[in-house]
Design a protein around this motif. Structure first.
Motif, PDB file in Angstrom:
ATOM      1  N   ILE A 148     -59.304 -76.531 -48.631  1.00 42.08           N
ATOM      2  CA  ILE A 148     -58.603 -76.518 -47.354  1.00 42.08           C
ATOM      3  C   ILE A 148     -57.272 -75.809 -47.509  1.00 42.08           C
ATOM      4  CG2 ILE A 148     -57.512 -78.764 -47.789  1.00 42.08           C
ATOM      5  CD1 ILE A 148     -57.837 -79.378 -44.779  1.00 42.08           C
ATOM      6  N   TYR A 149     -56.816 -75.228 -46.397  1.00 45.09           N
ATOM      7  CA  TYR A 149     -55.571 -74.478 -46.381  1.00 45.09           C
ATOM      8  C   TYR A 149     -54.750 -74.923 -45.175  1.00 45.09           C
ATOM      9  CZ  TYR A 149     -52.970 -70.404 -44.543  1.00 45.09           C
ATOM     10  OH  TYR A 149     -52.037 -69.578 -43.977  1.00 45.09           O
ATOM     11  N   PHE A 150     -53.470 -75.210 -45.411  1.00 45.39           N
ATOM     12  CA  PHE A 150     -52.529 -75.578 -44.350  1.00 45.39           C
ATOM     13  C   PHE A 150     -51.516 -74.464 -44.156  1.00 45.39           C
ATOM     14  CE2 PHE A 150     -53.345 -80.037 -43.475  1.00 45.39           C
ATOM     15  CZ  PHE A 150     -54.035 -80.456 -44.610  1.00 45.39           C
ATOM     16  N   GLN A 151     -51.223 -74.181 -42.901  1.00 41.94           N
ATOM     17  CA  GLN A 151     -50.080 -73.339 -42.561  1.00 41.94           C
ATOM     18  C   GLN A 151     -49.169 -74.253 -41.751  1.00 41.94           C
ATOM     19  OE1 GLN A 151     -47.672 -70.888 -43.110  1.00 41.94           O
ATOM     20  NE2 GLN A 151     -49.503 -69.644 -43.334  1.00 41.94           N
ATOM     21  N   GLY A 152     -48.072 -74.691 -42.368  1.00 44.19           N
ATOM     22  CA  GLY A 152     -47.235 -75.699 -41.727  1.00 44.19           C
ATOM     23  C   GLY A 152     -47.936 -77.045 -41.760  1.00 44.19           C
ATOM     24  N   THR A 153     -47.998 -77.708 -40.623  1.00 42.07           N
ATOM     25  CA  THR A 153     -48.602 -79.035 -40.562  1.00 42.07           C
ATOM     26  C   THR A 153     -50.091 -78.990 -40.262  1.00 42.07           C
ATOM     27  OG1 THR A 153     -48.090 -79.228 -38.213  1.00 42.07           O
ATOM     28  CG2 THR A 153     -46.434 -80.056 -39.754  1.00 42.07           C
ATOM     29  N   GLY A 154     -50.568 -77.880 -39.764  1.00 41.96           N
ATOM     30  CA  GLY A 154     -51.952 -77.811 -39.340  1.00 41.96           C
ATOM     31  C   GLY A 154     -52.883 -77.201 -40.362  1.00 41.96           C
ATOM     32  N   ALA A 155     -54.102 -77.686 -40.371  1.00 42.61           N
ATOM     33  CA  ALA A 155     -55.120 -77.131 -41.259  1.00 42.61           C
ATOM     34  C   ALA A 155     -55.653 -75.842 -40.647  1.00 42.61           C
ATOM     35  CB  ALA A 155     -56.246 -78.133 -41.464  1.00 42.61           C
ATOM     36  N   ALA A 156     -55.269 -74.712 -41.255  1.00 41.53           N
ATOM     37  CA  ALA A 156     -55.691 -73.416 -40.724  1.00 41.53           C
ATOM     38  C   ALA A 156     -57.134 -73.097 -41.090  1.00 41.53           C
ATOM     39  CB  ALA A 156     -54.764 -72.320 -41.239  1.00 41.53           C
ATOM     40  N   ASP A 157     -57.610 -73.684 -42.179  1.00 45.63           N
ATOM     41  CA  ASP A 157     -58.970 -73.403 -42.627  1.00 45.63           C
ATOM     42  C   ASP A 157     -59.431 -74.576 -43.481  1.00 45.63           C
ATOM     43  OD1 ASP A 157     -60.598 -70.518 -44.223  1.00 45.63           O
ATOM     44  OD2 ASP A 157     -61.349 -72.518 -43.764  1.00 45.63           O
ATOM     45  N   ASP A 158     -60.387 -75.348 -42.985  1.00 44.78           N
ATOM     46  CA  ASP A 158     -60.909 -76.471 -43.763  1.00 44.78           C
ATOM     47  C   ASP A 158     -62.381 -76.267 -44.090  1.00 44.78           C
ATOM     48  OD1 ASP A 158     -61.381 -78.938 -41.067  1.00 44.78           O
ATOM     49  OD2 ASP A 158     -62.105 -76.880 -41.347  1.00 44.78           O
ATOM     50  N   SER A 159     -62.783 -75.007 -44.105  1.00 44.51           N
ATOM     51  CA  SER A 159     -64.199 -74.687 -44.285  1.00 44.51           C
ATOM     52  C   SER A 159     -64.739 -75.054 -45.657  1.00 44.51           C
ATOM     53  CB  SER A 159     -64.430 -73.193 -44.030  1.00 44.51           C
ATOM     54  OG  SER A 159     -63.695 -72.411 -44.950  1.00 44.51           O
ATOM     55  N   GLY A 160     -63.854 -75.300 -46.619  1.00 45.44           N
ATOM     56  CA  GLY A 160     -64.308 -75.623 -47.956  1.00 45.44           C
ATOM     57  C   GLY A 160     -64.509 -77.107 -48.218  1.00 45.44           C
ATOM     58  N   LEU A 161     -64.095 -77.950 -47.307  1.00 45.08           N
ATOM     59  CA  LEU A 161     -64.303 -79.386 -47.511  1.00 45.08           C
ATOM     60  C   LEU A 161     -65.806 -79.661 -47.546  1.00 45.08           C
ATOM     61  CD1 LEU A 161     -61.596 -80.928 -45.154  1.00 45.08           C
ATOM     62  CD2 LEU A 161     -61.506 -80.658 -47.642  1.00 45.08           C
ATOM     63  N   PRO A 162     -66.295 -80.312 -48.587  1.00 46.57           N
ATOM     64  CA  PRO A 162     -67.745 -80.433 -48.764  1.00 46.57           C
ATOM     65  C   PRO A 162     -68.436 -81.344 -47.761  1.00 46.57           C
ATOM     66  CG  PRO A 162     -66.579 -81.592 -50.514  1.00 46.57           C
ATOM     67  CD  PRO A 162     -65.550 -80.854 -49.742  1.00 46.57           C
ATOM     68  N   ASN A 163     -67.752 -82.355 -47.276  1.00 43.28           N
ATOM     69  CA  ASN A 163     -68.356 -83.279 -46.296  1.00 43.28           C
ATOM     70  C   ASN A 163     -67.252 -84.133 -45.681  1.00 43.28           C
ATOM     71  OD1 ASN A 163     -67.908 -85.576 -48.160  1.00 43.28           O
ATOM     72  ND2 ASN A 163     -69.500 -84.549 -49.370  1.00 43.28           N
ATOM     73  N   ASP A 164     -67.639 -85.029 -44.804  1.00 46.53           N
ATOM     74  CA  ASP A 164     -66.626 -85.796 -44.064  1.00 46.53           C
ATOM     75  C   ASP A 164     -65.996 -86.914 -44.890  1.00 46.53           C
ATOM     76  OD1 ASP A 164     -68.991 -87.720 -42.005  1.00 46.53           O
ATOM     77  OD2 ASP A 164     -68.656 -87.611 -44.172  1.00 46.53           O
ATOM     78  N   ARG A 165     -66.348 -87.038 -46.154  1.00 46.92           N
ATOM     79  CA  ARG A 165     -65.642 -88.005 -47.003  1.00 46.92           C
ATOM     80  C   ARG A 165     -64.288 -87.455 -47.447  1.00 46.92           C
ATOM     81  NH1 ARG A 165     -67.180 -88.743 -51.608  1.00 46.92           N
ATOM     82  NH2 ARG A 165     -68.656 -87.039 -51.935  1.00 46.92           N
ATOM     83  N   PHE A 166     -64.138 -86.153 -47.324  1.00 50.05           N
ATOM     84  CA  PHE A 166     -62.906 -85.485 -47.748  1.00 50.05           C
ATOM     85  C   PHE A 166     -62.026 -85.198 -46.537  1.00 50.05           C
ATOM     86  CE2 PHE A 166     -63.622 -84.206 -52.216  1.00 50.05           C
ATOM     87  CZ  PHE A 166     -64.940 -84.604 -52.354  1.00 50.05           C
TER      88      PHE A 166
END
Lengths: 112, 115
Positions: B47-65
């Protein structure tokens, strides 16, 4: 997302110049090429980044041919402390997600 | 100046437990990244944050993360119902986002072991 291919491992000797080549045949117009170094039990460390031709800094040079389908990281006069894994990344520096795919890297072993 | 710091350096937990991993980025860096790295492999983007928001969370493997960065500085990666396959080194990096550049500064990582 441009895929990169690097040699799995390389051996060298102290004082030699080492060249590690990375292939990225489907590199896009906006993509930059970035190299990182990683020692065991540490996070990766930025080495160099380029778009085309040649880039040089205090630790390495990066050679990029005109077609940009490959790049070569050149380490002059390596020492034992250069033994590490080297990663080539290709992606759009304006789109962070694309820039963040590390492949398997190249394990460089420098021998005395 | 101080680099990126991560705590704890090591975390051992049992399968099914909840864990939180903390990252303190370099002061002033607007971008923050989480990766995980398994033995012998390159870092895998989460996951990648720009400031407070997650700009890209495409790498999180599932909803446990899940990861947060409420004030645009410190970030916490949260893993629910941990599984043995979650065992890895979790790396955090930060950067001062500049157009055309993506020099990231990495922390030492948190080694997570799920028994």
């Amino acid at each position: 997302l441009a895929k990169t291919t690097q040699p799995i491992s390389m051996d060298s000797y102290e004082g030699q110049e080492v060249n590690i080549t990375c292939s990225h045949n489907n590199i896009a117009t906006n993509d930059y090429i970035t190299w990182y170094q990683q020692f065991p039990s540490q996070g990766p460390r930025f080495i160099i980044q380029g778009y085309k031709t040649k880039v040089t800094n205090e630790v390495a040079s990066l050679f990029i041919p005109a077609d940009r389908k490959s790049s070569t990281l050149s380490l002059p006069r390596v020492s034992l402390s250069d033994t590490a894994v080297y990663y080539c990344l290709v992606g759009d520096a304006f789109g962070a997600g694309n820039m963040l795919t590390f492949g398997g890297g190249t394990r460089l072993m420098v021998k005395p | 100046g101080a680099g990126v710091s991560q705590t704890p350096s090591n975390k051992v937990t049992e399968k099914g437990k909840y864990v939180e991993l903390r990252c303190d980025p370099i002061s002033g860096h607007t971008a923050l990244y989480w990766y995980r790295q398994s033995l012998g492999q390159g870092p895998e983007f989460l996951i990648y944050f720009q400031g407070t928001g997650a700009a890209d969370d495409s790498g999180l493997p599932n909803d446990r993360f899940f990861a947060v960065r409420p004030e645009g500085s410190v970030s916490t990666l949260k893993i629910q119902r941990t599984e043995r396959g979650d065992s890895a080194v979790y790396l955090c990096a930060s950067s001062f986002y500049l157009a055309g550049s993506n020099e990231q500064f990495f922390g030492p990582g948190t080694r997570l072991t799920v028994l």
